[in-house]
Motif scaffolding. Structure first.
Motif, PDB file in Angstrom:
ATOM      1  N   THR A  73       0.870  -1.180   0.000  1.00 24.69           N
ATOM      2  CA  THR A  73       0.000   0.000   0.000  1.00 24.69           C
ATOM      3  C   THR A  73       0.899   1.219   0.000  1.00 24.69           C
ATOM      4  OG1 THR A  73      -1.717  -1.162   1.252  1.00 24.69           O
ATOM      5  CG2 THR A  73      -1.829   1.236   1.207  1.00 24.69           C
ATOM      6  N   TYR A  74       0.778   2.039  -1.046  1.00 25.00           N
ATOM      7  CA  TYR A  74       1.702   3.158  -1.213  1.00 25.00           C
ATOM      8  C   TYR A  74       0.937   4.473  -1.361  1.00 25.00           C
ATOM      9  CZ  TYR A  74       4.450  -0.919  -2.545  1.00 25.00           C
ATOM     10  OH  TYR A  74       5.046  -2.158  -2.564  1.00 25.00           O
ATOM     11  N   PRO A  75       0.921   5.314  -0.323  1.00 24.92           N
ATOM     12  CA  PRO A  75       0.371   6.661  -0.484  1.00 24.92           C
ATOM     13  C   PRO A  75       1.344   7.507  -1.303  1.00 24.92           C
ATOM     14  CG  PRO A  75       1.270   6.395   1.717  1.00 24.92           C
ATOM     15  CD  PRO A  75       1.382   5.053   1.048  1.00 24.92           C
ATOM     16  N   VAL A  76       0.825   8.291  -2.220  1.00 24.83           N
ATOM     17  CA  VAL A  76       1.674   9.089  -3.113  1.00 24.83           C
ATOM     18  C   VAL A  76       1.416  10.574  -2.840  1.00 24.83           C
ATOM     19  CG1 VAL A  76       2.263   9.605  -5.509  1.00 24.83           C
ATOM     20  CG2 VAL A  76       1.619   7.270  -4.850  1.00 24.83           C
ATOM     21  N   TYR A  77       2.486  11.289  -2.556  1.00 21.31           N
ATOM     22  CA  TYR A  77       2.432  12.712  -2.247  1.00 21.31           C
ATOM     23  C   TYR A  77       3.177  13.498  -3.326  1.00 21.31           C
ATOM     24  CZ  TYR A  77       1.366  10.932   2.448  1.00 21.31           C
ATOM     25  OH  TYR A  77       0.817  10.258   3.516  1.00 21.31           O
ATOM     26  N   TRP A  78       2.867  14.787  -3.401  1.00 20.31           N
ATOM     27  CA  TRP A  78       3.721  15.693  -4.175  1.00 20.31           C
ATOM     28  C   TRP A  78       4.681  16.331  -3.190  1.00 20.31           C
ATOM     29  CZ3 TRP A  78       3.828  21.355  -4.830  1.00 20.31           C
ATOM     30  CH2 TRP A  78       4.712  21.745  -5.843  1.00 20.31           C
ATOM     31  N   GLN A  79       5.973  16.305  -3.540  1.00 19.00           N
ATOM     32  CA  GLN A  79       6.993  16.721  -2.587  1.00 19.00           C
ATOM     33  C   GLN A  79       7.687  18.012  -2.992  1.00 19.00           C
ATOM     34  OE1 GLN A  79       8.541  12.822  -3.254  1.00 19.00           O
ATOM     35  NE2 GLN A  79       8.448  12.312  -1.077  1.00 19.00           N
ATOM     36  N   GLY A  80       6.964  18.868  -3.695  1.00 18.63           N
ATOM     37  CA  GLY A  80       7.560  20.140  -4.079  1.00 18.63           C
ATOM     38  C   GLY A  80       7.920  20.982  -2.875  1.00 18.63           C
ATOM     39  N   SER A  81       9.036  21.698  -2.970  1.00 21.38           N
ATOM     40  CA  SER A  81       9.521  22.491  -1.833  1.00 21.38           C
ATOM     41  C   SER A  81       9.199  23.969  -1.974  1.00 21.38           C
ATOM     42  CB  SER A  81      11.035  22.313  -1.697  1.00 21.38           C
ATOM     43  OG  SER A  81      11.697  22.745  -2.886  1.00 21.38           O
ATOM     44  N   VAL A 119       9.829  14.122  -9.572  1.00 22.67           N
ATOM     45  CA  VAL A 119       9.670  12.665  -9.642  1.00 22.67           C
ATOM     46  C   VAL A 119       9.134  12.176  -8.308  1.00 22.67           C
ATOM     47  CG1 VAL A 119      11.567  12.416 -11.297  1.00 22.67           C
ATOM     48  CG2 VAL A 119      12.011  12.141  -8.839  1.00 22.67           C
ATOM     49  N   THR A 120       8.576  10.972  -8.318  1.00 17.04           N
ATOM     50  CA  THR A 120       8.219  10.286  -7.078  1.00 17.04           C
ATOM     51  C   THR A 120       8.882   8.922  -7.101  1.00 17.04           C
ATOM     52  OG1 THR A 120       6.415   9.413  -5.709  1.00 17.04           O
ATOM     53  CG2 THR A 120       6.035   9.474  -8.092  1.00 17.04           C
ATOM     54  N   PHE A 121       9.638   8.625  -6.062  1.00 21.55           N
ATOM     55  CA  PHE A 121      10.287   7.320  -5.952  1.00 21.55           C
ATOM     56  C   PHE A 121       9.346   6.351  -5.247  1.00 21.55           C
ATOM     57  CE2 PHE A 121      14.189   9.953  -6.236  1.00 21.55           C
ATOM     58  CZ  PHE A 121      14.831   9.274  -7.265  1.00 21.55           C
ATOM     59  N   LEU A 172      -2.072  12.708  -2.722  1.00 24.20           N
ATOM     60  CA  LEU A 172      -2.805  12.837  -3.969  1.00 24.20           C
ATOM     61  C   LEU A 172      -3.514  11.549  -4.362  1.00 24.20           C
ATOM     62  CD1 LEU A 172      -0.424  15.021  -6.155  1.00 24.20           C
ATOM     63  CD2 LEU A 172      -2.174  15.706  -4.514  1.00 24.20           C
ATOM     64  N   LEU A 173      -2.883  10.421  -4.107  1.00 25.70           N
ATOM     65  CA  LEU A 173      -3.515   9.155  -4.480  1.00 25.70           C
ATOM     66  C   LEU A 173      -2.898   8.014  -3.681  1.00 25.70           C
ATOM     67  CD1 LEU A 173      -1.403   7.511  -6.618  1.00 25.70           C
ATOM     68  CD2 LEU A 173      -2.077   9.441  -8.040  1.00 25.70           C
ATOM     69  N   ASP A 174      -3.571   6.857  -3.728  1.00 29.38           N
ATOM     70  CA  ASP A 174      -3.072   5.628  -3.106  1.00 29.38           C
ATOM     71  C   ASP A 174      -2.897   4.578  -4.185  1.00 29.38           C
ATOM     72  OD1 ASP A 174      -3.083   6.382  -0.295  1.00 29.38           O
ATOM     73  OD2 ASP A 174      -5.267   6.442  -0.486  1.00 29.38           O
ATOM     74  N   ALA A 175      -1.912   3.717  -3.992  1.00 28.63           N
ATOM     75  CA  ALA A 175      -1.633   2.695  -4.990  1.00 28.63           C
ATOM     76  C   ALA A 175      -1.141   1.430  -4.301  1.00 28.63           C
ATOM     77  CB  ALA A 175      -0.593   3.189  -5.988  1.00 28.63           C
ATOM     78  N   THR A 176      -1.127   0.369  -5.055  1.00 29.31           N
ATOM     79  CA  THR A 176      -0.529  -0.889  -4.614  1.00 29.31           C
ATOM     80  C   THR A 176       0.519  -1.289  -5.645  1.00 29.31           C
ATOM     81  OG1 THR A 176      -2.037  -2.350  -5.838  1.00 29.31           O
ATOM     82  CG2 THR A 176      -2.748  -1.607  -3.645  1.00 29.31           C
ATOM     83  N   SER A 177       1.209  -2.374  -5.369  1.00 33.73           N
ATOM     84  CA  SER A 177       2.071  -2.951  -6.391  1.00 33.73           C
ATOM     85  C   SER A 177       1.181  -3.668  -7.407  1.00 33.73           C
ATOM     86  CB  SER A 177       3.052  -3.947  -5.770  1.00 33.73           C
ATOM     87  OG  SER A 177       2.369  -5.152  -5.446  1.00 33.73           O
ATOM     88  N   THR A 178       1.785  -4.220  -8.426  1.00 33.11           N
ATOM     89  CA  THR A 178       1.036  -5.002  -9.415  1.00 33.11           C
ATOM     90  C   THR A 178       1.190  -6.497  -9.165  1.00 33.11           C
ATOM     91  OG1 THR A 178       2.914  -4.902 -10.940  1.00 33.11           O
ATOM     92  CG2 THR A 178       1.212  -3.211 -11.179  1.00 33.11           C
ATOM     93  N   ASN A 179       1.718  -6.863  -8.001  1.00 40.21           N
ATOM     94  CA  ASN A 179       1.908  -8.272  -7.668  1.00 40.21           C
ATOM     95  C   ASN A 179       0.648  -8.837  -7.043  1.00 40.21           C
ATOM     96  OD1 ASN A 179       4.654  -8.181  -8.486  1.00 40.21           O
ATOM     97  ND2 ASN A 179       5.223  -7.330  -6.495  1.00 40.21           N
ATOM     98  N   ALA A 180      -0.046  -9.694  -7.796  1.00 39.55           N
ATOM     99  CA  ALA A 180      -1.273 -10.303  -7.292  1.00 39.55           C
ATOM    100  C   ALA A 180      -0.935 -11.351  -6.232  1.00 39.55           C
ATOM    101  CB  ALA A 180      -2.057 -10.942  -8.432  1.00 39.55           C
ATOM    102  N   ALA A 181      -1.716 -11.364  -5.168  1.00 39.13           N
ATOM    103  CA  ALA A 181      -1.497 -12.321  -4.087  1.00 39.13           C
ATOM    104  C   ALA A 181      -2.814 -12.585  -3.384  1.00 39.13           C
ATOM    105  CB  ALA A 181      -0.458 -11.806  -3.097  1.00 39.13           C
ATOM    106  N   VAL A 182      -2.861 -13.689  -2.675  1.00 39.87           N
ATOM    107  CA  VAL A 182      -4.054 -14.072  -1.925  1.00 39.87           C
ATOM    108  C   VAL A 182      -3.756 -13.948  -0.438  1.00 39.87           C
ATOM    109  CG1 VAL A 182      -5.683 -15.933  -1.400  1.00 39.87           C
ATOM    110  CG2 VAL A 182      -4.817 -15.647  -3.734  1.00 39.87           C
ATOM    111  N   THR A 183      -4.644 -13.270   0.274  1.00 45.18           N
ATOM    112  CA  THR A 183      -4.536 -13.168   1.721  1.00 45.18           C
ATOM    113  C   THR A 183      -5.431 -14.211   2.356  1.00 45.18           C
ATOM    114  OG1 THR A 183      -4.108 -10.789   1.572  1.00 45.18           O
ATOM    115  CG2 THR A 183      -4.824 -11.637   3.700  1.00 45.18           C
ATOM    116  N   LEU A 184      -4.874 -14.979   3.281  1.00 48.03           N
ATOM    117  CA  LEU A 184      -5.609 -16.047   3.947  1.00 48.03           C
ATOM    118  C   LEU A 184      -5.758 -15.747   5.423  1.00 48.03           C
ATOM    119  CD1 LEU A 184      -3.847 -19.233   2.503  1.00 48.03           C
ATOM    120  CD2 LEU A 184      -5.906 -18.127   1.653  1.00 48.03           C
TER     121      LEU A 184
END
Length: 362
Positions: A64-72, A177-179, A205-217
Motif C-alpha cells: 500500500t503506497y500513499p503518493v504525495y507531491w513533494q515540491g519544496s 519525480v516520485t520514488f 494525492l492518491l493511493d496505490a498498490t504494487s502489481t503483484n497479485a497475491a491471496v490473503t488467507l
C-alpha cells in the motif's frame, strides 16, 4: 496413466463420513450381496493420491503506497490525475502539477532534495542513476552507478529531460519525480484536478498498490498445522480457473475475531498468510475477489487404490473387498490407507494392479 485425486471441500465431507462410518459398519457388519442386488465392477489401479484442505482467501495486490507531491516551493495546482485501476510503470507520469508531469522512478525511499551537481553522494542519487540506465538514457560504459552526482549523471539527466520534452537543465527538482518500490496500480485518488498541491505531509494525492497479485488467507488455528511457509498450493479463481501459487508469508501470531462483528463472535482465531500467484496475469483484473486455496495436507505415491465404495466391513473387525475372477467371487481382508476423493489406498495379500473388485452398481 497416473492420476492425482484431489479432495475438495465436498469430498472432504465425504471422506470424513466414510471414516466416521467405520464404527457403525463394525457394529453392523455388511453381508454378502444378496441375489438380485445389483453390483458392478471396478479395477484396482496403481496411482498417486492426495488430500487437500480448502482455505478461503481474498485475491488482491501486495503493498500500500500513499503518493504525495513533494515540491519544496510555492503550492501548485493539480492539473492531471490517473484513474483508479491504471498501472504506471517506470518513467511514466503519476500525476501533473502546474501542467508538469511528475514521473515514477523506482527507489526504496522518497525524494527529499533537489538532485544536481554539487549535492553530496546518497541513495537518492544512486536510485536516479539506476533509473536513468534502466530507461536507456545512460549505459554502464558512460555512467557509473555509485550514488555520486557527476558530470556523467548531469549529462544523462539532460538526455532524459530532452526525451520527455521537459526543460533541459541537468538537475532534478524536488517534486519532479516520485520514488516508489516498483510499478504502481492506482487504487484511489484522494485529490481533485484543480485542487492545490502542496509539500505538506497531509497532501496525499492518491493511493496505490504494487502489481503483484497475491491471496490473503485467514487460516483457522485448528488448521495451521496443514499450512507451511513455501508450500505449493492451487488457487481456484472466481471463474473456476486454477493457477499455481506458493505460501510466501505466514504469521506466527493468531488474531481473535472481534465480537462486535456480526456473525463473527463464535469464529476461531486465525493466522494470517499470503499466497503469491505463479502466474501474475491470472489475477491482473481482480481485486478483493473471493478465492479458494487448496493446500495439500497428505499424499502417497505409487499405491494400489480402489473406489471407496468397494470397501465392506468384516464381522470380526476391519475391512475387506470382493475380488472378481471370471465367475468367482472371493472376499479378502485389506488395510485402508489414504482416502482421496472417490478412491482409497488399500493393502492386502492377493491384491494386485489390474484386478477386478466388486462395487455397488451405479
Amino acid at each position: 496413466m497416473r492420476r492425482r485425486a484431489v479432495l475438495t471441500g465436498a469430498a472432504a465431507l465425504a471422506v470424513a463420513g466414510t471414516a466416521g462410518a467405520g464404527w457403525w459398519l463394525r457394529s453392523n457388519p455388511a453381508t454378502p450381496a444378496a441375489a438380485g442386488v445389483p453390483t458392478g465392477a471396478a479395477t484396482v489401479t496403481r496411482t498417486d493420491l492426495s488430500t487437500t484442505t480448502v482455505v478461503t482467501g481474498t485475491l488482491g495486490f501486495t503493498g500500500t503506497y500513499p503518493v504525495y507531491w513533494q515540491g519544496s516551493g510555492a503550492p501548485g495546482t493539480v492539473t492531471w490525475l490517473p484513474r483508479p485501476g491504471r498501472v504506471i510503470a517506470r518513467g511514466q507520469p503519476v500525476f501533473a502539477v502546474d501542467n508538469r508531469p511528475v514521473r515514477l522512478l523506482y527507489g526504496d525511499r522518497p525524494a527529499w532534495r533537489e538532485l544536481a551537481l554539487g549535492v553530496t553522494a546518497g541513495p537518492d542519487v544512486r536510485a536516479l542513476e539506476t533509473n536513468l540506465v534502466a530507461l536507456g538514457h545512460a549505459t554502464a560504459d558512460d555512467l557509473t552507478v555509485d550514488g555520486r552526482f557527476t558530470r556523467a549523471t548531469y549529462a544523462a539527466v539532460r538526455r532524459w529531460q530532452r526525451a520527455i520534452h521537459q526543460p533541459v537543465t541537468g538537475r532534478v527538482e524536488l517534486g519532479a519525480v516520485t520514488f516508489q518500490p516498483g510499478r504502481l496500480r492506482v487504487t484511489t485518488v484522494a485529490a481533485q484536478v484543480g485542487g492545490p498541491a502542496t509539500g505538506d505531509a497531509g497532501n496525499r494525492l492518491l493511493d496505490a498498490t504494487s502489481t503483484n497479485a497475491a491471496v490473503t488467507l485467514a487460516v483457522p488455528v485448528t488448521d495451521t498445522h496443514l499450512v507451511h511457509l513455501h508450500d505449493a498450493v492451487t488457487v481456484t479463481l472466481p471463474a473456476g480457473d486454477t493457477v499455481p501459487g506458493r505460501v510466501t508469508e505466514l504469521s506466527t501470531v493468531a488474531t481473535q475475531p472481534s465480537e462486535n462483528d456480526p456473525g463473527r463472535g463464535s469464529q476461531l482465531p486465525t493466522v494470517a498468510a499470503r499466497v503469491t500467484l505463479g502466474r501474475q496475469v491470472a489475477g491482473a483484473d481482480l481485486d478483493q475477489a473471493p478465492v479458494e486455496v487448496h493446500v495439500t495436507s497428505d499424499s502417497v505415491e505409487d499405491v494400489l487404490a480402489v473406489p471407496i465404495t468397494a470397501l465392506v466391513a468384516l464381522a470380526g473387525g476391519g475391512y475387506g473387498i470382493y475380488l472378481l475372477d471370471g465367475g468367482a467371487r472371493r472376499l479378502i481382508g485389506v488395510t485402508p490407507g489414504l482416502f482421496s476423493e472417490t478412491l482409497v489406498e488399500v493393502k492386502g495379500d492377493g491384491l494386485s494392479e489390474g484386478a477386478t473388485v466388486e462395487v455397488p452398481a451405479t
